[in-house]
Every structure is written in structure tokens, then in C-alpha cells.
Motif scaffolding. Structure first.
Motif, mmCIF file in Angstrom:
data_model
loop_
_atom_site.group_PDB
_atom_site.id
_atom_site.type_symbol
_atom_site.label_atom_id
_atom_site.label_comp_id
_atom_site.label_asym_id
_atom_site.label_seq_id
_atom_site.Cartn_x
_atom_site.Cartn_y
_atom_site.Cartn_z
ATOM 1 N N VAL A 129 0.836 -1.203 0.000
ATOM 2 C CA VAL A 129 0.000 0.000 0.000
ATOM 3 C C VAL A 129 0.872 1.254 0.000
ATOM 4 O O VAL A 129 0.607 2.218 -0.746
ATOM 5 N N LEU A 130 1.926 1.262 0.809
ATOM 6 C CA LEU A 130 2.772 2.447 0.901
ATOM 7 C C LEU A 130 3.596 2.664 -0.364
ATOM 8 O O LEU A 130 3.924 3.806 -0.704
ATOM 9 N N GLN A 131 3.920 1.599 -1.086
ATOM 10 C CA GLN A 131 4.558 1.779 -2.390
ATOM 11 C C GLN A 131 3.627 2.508 -3.348
ATOM 12 O O GLN A 131 4.054 3.414 -4.087
ATOM 13 N N LEU A 132 2.363 2.152 -3.336
ATOM 14 C CA LEU A 132 1.389 2.816 -4.204
ATOM 15 C C LEU A 132 1.164 4.254 -3.764
ATOM 16 O O LEU A 132 0.946 5.148 -4.593
ATOM 17 N N LEU A 133 1.222 4.504 -2.454
ATOM 18 C CA LEU A 133 1.173 5.875 -1.948
ATOM 19 C C LEU A 133 2.380 6.666 -2.452
ATOM 20 O O LEU A 133 2.243 7.808 -2.920
ATOM 21 N N GLN A 134 3.546 6.071 -2.362
ATOM 22 C CA GLN A 134 4.782 6.711 -2.815
ATOM 23 C C GLN A 134 4.709 7.080 -4.294
ATOM 24 O O GLN A 134 5.227 8.118 -4.716
ATOM 25 N N GLN A 135 4.018 6.263 -5.074
ATOM 26 C CA GLN A 135 3.867 6.518 -6.510
ATOM 27 C C GLN A 135 2.747 7.508 -6.818
ATOM 28 O O GLN A 135 2.523 7.852 -7.984
ATOM 29 N N GLY A 136 2.030 7.957 -5.787
ATOM 30 C CA GLY A 136 0.945 8.904 -5.996
ATOM 31 C C GLY A 136 -0.320 8.292 -6.544
ATOM 32 O O GLY A 136 -1.181 9.003 -7.073
ATOM 33 N N ARG A 137 -0.481 6.985 -6.386
ATOM 34 C CA ARG A 137 -1.631 6.296 -6.971
ATOM 35 C C ARG A 137 -2.787 6.130 -5.989
ATOM 36 O O ARG A 137 -3.860 5.673 -6.372
ATOM 37 N N GLY A 185 -13.883 -11.360 13.114
ATOM 38 C CA GLY A 185 -13.893 -11.152 11.671
ATOM 39 C C GLY A 185 -13.239 -9.863 11.249
ATOM 40 O O GLY A 185 -13.412 -9.402 10.119
ATOM 41 N N GLY A 186 -12.473 -9.234 12.177
ATOM 42 C CA GLY A 186 -11.896 -7.931 11.902
ATOM 43 C C GLY A 186 -10.851 -7.942 10.808
ATOM 44 O O GLY A 186 -10.551 -6.899 10.219
ATOM 45 N N GLY A 187 -10.279 -9.110 10.516
ATOM 46 C CA GLY A 187 -9.285 -9.205 9.461
ATOM 47 C C GLY A 187 -9.836 -8.948 8.079
ATOM 48 O O GLY A 187 -9.071 -8.868 7.111
ATOM 49 N N VAL A 188 -11.151 -8.798 7.969
ATOM 50 C CA VAL A 188 -11.740 -8.487 6.663
ATOM 51 C C VAL A 188 -11.202 -7.162 6.133
ATOM 52 O O VAL A 188 -11.143 -6.955 4.916
ATOM 53 N N GLY A 189 -10.778 -6.263 7.022
ATOM 54 C CA GLY A 189 -10.200 -5.005 6.574
ATOM 55 C C GLY A 189 -8.917 -5.205 5.791
ATOM 56 O O GLY A 189 -8.639 -4.475 4.831
ATOM 57 N N LEU A 190 -8.123 -6.208 6.167
ATOM 58 C CA LEU A 190 -6.894 -6.498 5.436
ATOM 59 C C LEU A 190 -7.207 -7.092 4.067
ATOM 60 O O LEU A 190 -6.542 -6.779 3.075
ATOM 61 N N ALA A 191 -8.228 -7.939 4.013
ATOM 62 C CA ALA A 191 -8.655 -8.465 2.714
ATOM 63 C C ALA A 191 -9.122 -7.336 1.809
ATOM 64 O O ALA A 191 -8.859 -7.331 0.597
ATOM 65 N N MET A 192 -9.787 -6.346 2.398
ATOM 66 C CA MET A 192 -10.232 -5.192 1.624
ATOM 67 C C MET A 192 -9.032 -4.386 1.121
ATOM 68 O O MET A 192 -9.019 -3.925 -0.035
ATOM 69 N N ALA A 193 -8.022 -4.223 1.953
ATOM 70 C CA ALA A 193 -6.822 -3.501 1.538
ATOM 71 C C ALA A 193 -6.119 -4.216 0.392
ATOM 72 O O ALA A 193 -5.602 -3.569 -0.532
ATOM 73 N N ALA A 194 -6.092 -5.551 0.432
ATOM 74 C CA ALA A 194 -5.463 -6.314 -0.654
ATOM 75 C C ALA A 194 -6.218 -6.121 -1.965
ATOM 76 O O ALA A 194 -5.604 -6.024 -3.040
ATOM 77 N N LEU A 195 -7.545 -6.051 -1.895
ATOM 78 C CA LEU A 195 -8.324 -5.803 -3.104
ATOM 79 C C LEU A 195 -8.047 -4.405 -3.655
ATOM 80 O O LEU A 195 -8.062 -4.195 -4.875
ATOM 81 N N ILE A 196 -7.773 -3.447 -2.779
ATOM 82 C CA ILE A 196 -7.416 -2.103 -3.244
ATOM 83 C C ILE A 196 -6.059 -2.134 -3.945
ATOM 84 O O ILE A 196 -5.883 -1.496 -4.993
ATOM 85 N N VAL A 197 -5.104 -2.879 -3.403
ATOM 86 C CA VAL A 197 -3.815 -3.044 -4.085
ATOM 87 C C VAL A 197 -4.032 -3.597 -5.487
ATOM 88 O O VAL A 197 -3.415 -3.134 -6.462
ATOM 89 N N GLU A 198 -4.912 -4.564 -5.610
ATOM 90 C CA GLU A 198 -5.190 -5.155 -6.925
ATOM 91 C C GLU A 198 -5.848 -4.154 -7.861
ATOM 92 O O GLU A 198 -5.485 -4.052 -9.045
ATOM 93 N N ALA A 199 -6.822 -3.404 -7.344
ATOM 94 C CA ALA A 199 -7.544 -2.448 -8.184
ATOM 95 C C ALA A 199 -6.622 -1.343 -8.691
ATOM 96 O O ALA A 199 -6.733 -0.901 -9.837
ATOM 97 N N VAL A 200 -5.700 -0.907 -7.853
ATOM 98 C CA VAL A 200 -4.814 0.195 -8.222
ATOM 99 C C VAL A 200 -3.659 -0.278 -9.098
ATOM 100 O O VAL A 200 -3.269 0.398 -10.057
ATOM 101 N N SER A 201 -3.111 -1.455 -8.799
ATOM 102 C CA SER A 201 -1.919 -1.924 -9.505
ATOM 103 C C SER A 201 -2.220 -2.712 -10.768
ATOM 104 O O SER A 201 -1.370 -2.818 -11.655
#
Length: 412
Positions: free
Chosen positions: A115-123, A201-217
Motif C-alpha cells: 500500500v505504501l509503495q502505491l502511496l509513494q507513486q501517488g496512486r 472477523g476484523g481481518g476483513v479489513g486487510l482483505a479489503m486492503a489487498a483488493l485495493i492493491v489489486e484495483a490500483v496496480s
């Protein structure tokens, strides 16, 4: 799927900081403290071969309580490396430095780096509402929950517990399950509230973050981490391996789970059986086929040192973003502990400690970075007998000089 759900509510500094999350420290991951004050160049005697930590681990192994690898490195150089037990008993393969171990939740920080790599790239930005990148979410979640909330487990999201008994058979099946799990998320807390992140079930937030990595990258989460994190860090023995690779590759440790009669069984070859360890009750890491955002990546001990060095020298993240990755974000339950991105952070005897731990049936893993003095400690285990809390306290004491109480059982 939240590979550490059963551990996330356990209290006490030992379990929470050392096992469930290890400890990775703050902005000093790059800059560090004053060398004279922190004793940066000193090699404490307890960290050396034959020192107190080495003797303690050897006693555990002699008592049948440790199978795996421990490694202590200073400024990228190995000070102590020990391997005990079998990686695959059926094939007669012993554990050694080149063996990759399942990390369970200890692989979560690789998601934060992505996620922070994508932040660094301005995405993307950390304040982006998740609905900016993902569709099919309720309006309340899409508009109120941010990426920052996902990485700090303060999203207020909950979801049904993962099905620990299900046996998965392919990457697409695992991916579809993660997508369905995210769509089942509900907002049950106030986003940003520090106390709302540790639900079954709080780990669903991490699964959501991974889907954002996929959508952006435009890549799968697995491919992104392999190419942009592992490869960039030189982590040649690390991957999100599949169950097929687990069964055939002689460089991957098999987890041995405790059974009611005291025996240990190979998890990957016995998917119908689960661990009886109280923290991983009924679970079997081999059922998942391949890990995902919440855990299940694999790494060798030297690769985790390479990851720490890549953070330090700007290889995997530019310096400001490495500082952001390693910085404390929220206060923890005691004055020396804090929450960061996918990991807790702590102070031990005046030093920052950054890292992550994880546990599953037959799996115990922890890596810790001590940025003020240049140390990295790695513990990778492949059976349920390890008293990992005691071992990690001993490791921390050897490196920082922090006092440690006698272990609660075994090992001297």
C-alpha cells in the motif's frame, strides 16, 4: 481470512506484543538513534554463539520443544544461526537456513508495504475512502472507512468468521472467497476508534486492503507482493506458496500439529485433522491452498533479514515512506506499546522494536527489527510445542538487556 483471529483478543504484553504482533518499531527504522547512546556497534554477549539465548534455544530443542530456525543478525551480518528438528519427517529433510516457513499473520506487513509503495507513486492516499477504489460496498463503508483505517485495524468493520474447516483447491477459489468475505463486511464500530479493530472477523479489513492493491496496480495481490516486495528485497526463498508446492518442494517446512494424544501430525498431509493447541484450536494451515492478505506467506530466516535491510537502505520504500511504515500510529495498552500499520510497535529498554508474529496449527513465527542498534531477530517454528512467548522474551533480553522473568516451563 484472518489467520490470527483466535489470538487477537488475548491480553497481556507477552501474547499481544510478542506473538500476535511481534513488535516493529517507529521512524528509527531508517534514521536510528544516536550511536554512542544506543550502543549501536556493541555485540551483547548473550546474543553470541554459546551465549544465554543460544543455550536456552538448545535446551528447548533437546527437550523436544523446538523445531525450526532462530537467527540473530546485526547490521545485516549473522551473529547466531541455529536450526533444529525436521522440515519434512516423511522425507527425512532437516530444518536449515534455506527452509521457508509459513508465517501465518507475520506476513501481514508485506501488505502494508504494498500500500505504501502505491502511496509513494501517488496512486492512492491513506485518507482515500475505500469506495474510491472498490465497488459493491455499502455506502456507509464506502464513504466512511479509509485505507488508513484498514491498515490500523480501526475500520470498525466486522464479518462472519472464516470457515476454518473448508479445504480450498485453487488460487481463484481463494480469491473469490476473499471477495465474498469483503462484500459481507458490516460497519459495527466508529471508523478511527482505537478500540474497534480486534474482532473475530476484523481481518476483513486487510482483505479489503489487498483488493485495493489489486484495483490500483492491476495485478493480483500475490503477484504484486512477489514482484514488488519479495523480488525487490532479494527474498529469493519467500513466496505465497500453494499447497501443491508445499507437498513437493523440499525447501518448505511442513507444520506438525498437536493432537489430543500428545502426538504431532503433518498438517499438509492430513487436511482432515486440526491442531488441539488452545490458540489455534481445530485449525489446519494446509486447508487454505494459498495464503492471502491476513497471512500465510512463507519466508526463510535470512530473507526476513533482507527485508529489514531493504527497509533500512531504501530498496523497498523510499526513506520517508519507510519511516511511515515503521512509525507508531496509536497508543497501545501500556506506556511502551503502540499500534502501527498491520503490526504493533514497542519500546524495550530504551530501544524501538518493530516486527510481527503469527501462529497457526503447527506454525509459530516472529520477526523483530531493532532499528536503533541494527539488530534483527527471527524465530520460525514448525510444531506446536514451542513456548514462543518465553523464547521471544529471551531474545529481546539478549539484544536489549531488558530484564526477563524465568520461563514458565522448560528451557534454561
Amino acid at each position: 481470512m484472518d489467520h490470527n483471529a483466535s489470538l487477537s483478543n488475548s491480553g497481556g504484553i507477552g501474547r499481544r506484543r510478542l506473538l500476535t504482533s511481534g513488535g516493529l518499531a517507529a521512524a528509527g527504522v531508517v534514521a536510528g538513534a544516536d550511536p554512542a547512546r544506543a550502543g549501536r556497534g556493541r555485540i551483547p554477549p548473550d546474543t553470541r554463539p554459546g551465549g544465554a539465548f543460544d543455550r536456552y534455544v538448545a535446551k528447548l530443542a533437546a527437550d523436544g520443544r523446538f523445531s525450526g530456525v532462530v537467527l540473530l543478525a546485526h547490521r545485516g551480518r549473522t551473529v547466531l544461526s541455529r536450526s533444529y528438528g525436521m522440515a519434512d519427517k516423511a522425507k527425512g529433510i532437516r530444518n536449515h537456513e534455506g527452509i521457508a516457513f509459513n508465517l501465518s499473520s507475520a506476513s501481514q506487513p508485506f501488505l502494508a508495504v504494498a500500500v505504501l509503495q502505491l502511496l509513494q507513486q501517488g496512486r492512492l492516499t491513506l485518507s482515500d475512502p475505500v469506495g474510491r477504489h472498490l465497488r459493491d460496498l455499502s455506502g456507509e463503508i464506502a464513504e466512511k472507512v479509509t485505507i488508513h483505517h484498514l491498515l490500523t485495524s480501526t475500520s470498525g468493520l466486522d464479518a462472519p468468521m472464516p470457515d476454518w474447516q473448508r479445504v480450498f483447491h485453487s488460487r481463484p477459489e481463494v480469491h473469490e472467497y476473499a471477495e465474498q468475505w469483503v462484500r459481507q463486511a458490516t460497519l459495527v464500530g466508529v471508523p478511527g476508534a482505537a478500540s474497534n479493530g480486534h474482532r473475530p472477523g476484523g481481518g476483513v479489513g486487510l482483505a479489503m486492503a489487498a483488493l485495493i492493491v489489486e484495483a490500483v496496480s492491476g495485478m493480483t495481490f500475490w503477484d504484486y507482493v512477489h514482484r514488488r516486495v519479495f523480488r525487490r528485497c532479494g527474498m529469493t526463498g519467500s513466496a505465497f506458496y500453494t499447497r501443491e508446492q508445499w507437498l513437493t518442494d523440499e525447501h518448505i517446512a511442513h507444520p506438525y500439529m498437536s493432537q489430543a494424544d500428545g502426538s504431532l501430525v503433518d498438517a499438509v498431509r492430513n487436511l482432515d485433522q486440526g491442531s488441539v493447541d488452545p490458540f489455534t484450536q481445530g485449525r489446519n494451515p494446509g486447508r487454505g491452498f494459498i495464503g492471502h492478505a491476513s497471512g500465510g506467506g512463507f519466508a526463510t530466516a535470512p530473507d526476513l533479514v533482507r527485508f529489514a535491510e531493504a527497509l533500512r537502505d531504501g530498496t523497498v520504500l523510499d526513506r520517508p515512506y519507510a519511516d511511515l511504515f515503521a512509525g507508531a500510529k496509536l497508543p497501545g495498552p501500556d506506556p511502551t506499546s503502540f499500534d502501527g500499520y498491520t503490526m504493533p510497535i514497542s519500546i524495550s529498554n530504551g530501544q524501538w522494536v518493530i516486527g510481527r508474529g503469527g501462529a497457526d496449527g503447527g506454525v509459530g513465527a516472529n520477526w523483530s527489527i531493532y532499528p536503533d542498534t541494527g539488530w534483527v531477530g527471527v524465530v520460525l517454528s514448525n510444531d506446536d510445542h514451542l513456548p514462543i512467548q518465553d523464547l521471544l522474551l529471551r531474545q529481546e533480553a539478549a539484544i536489549t538487556g531488558a530484564p526477563v522473568s524465568p520461563p514458565s516451563g522448560g528451557g534454561g
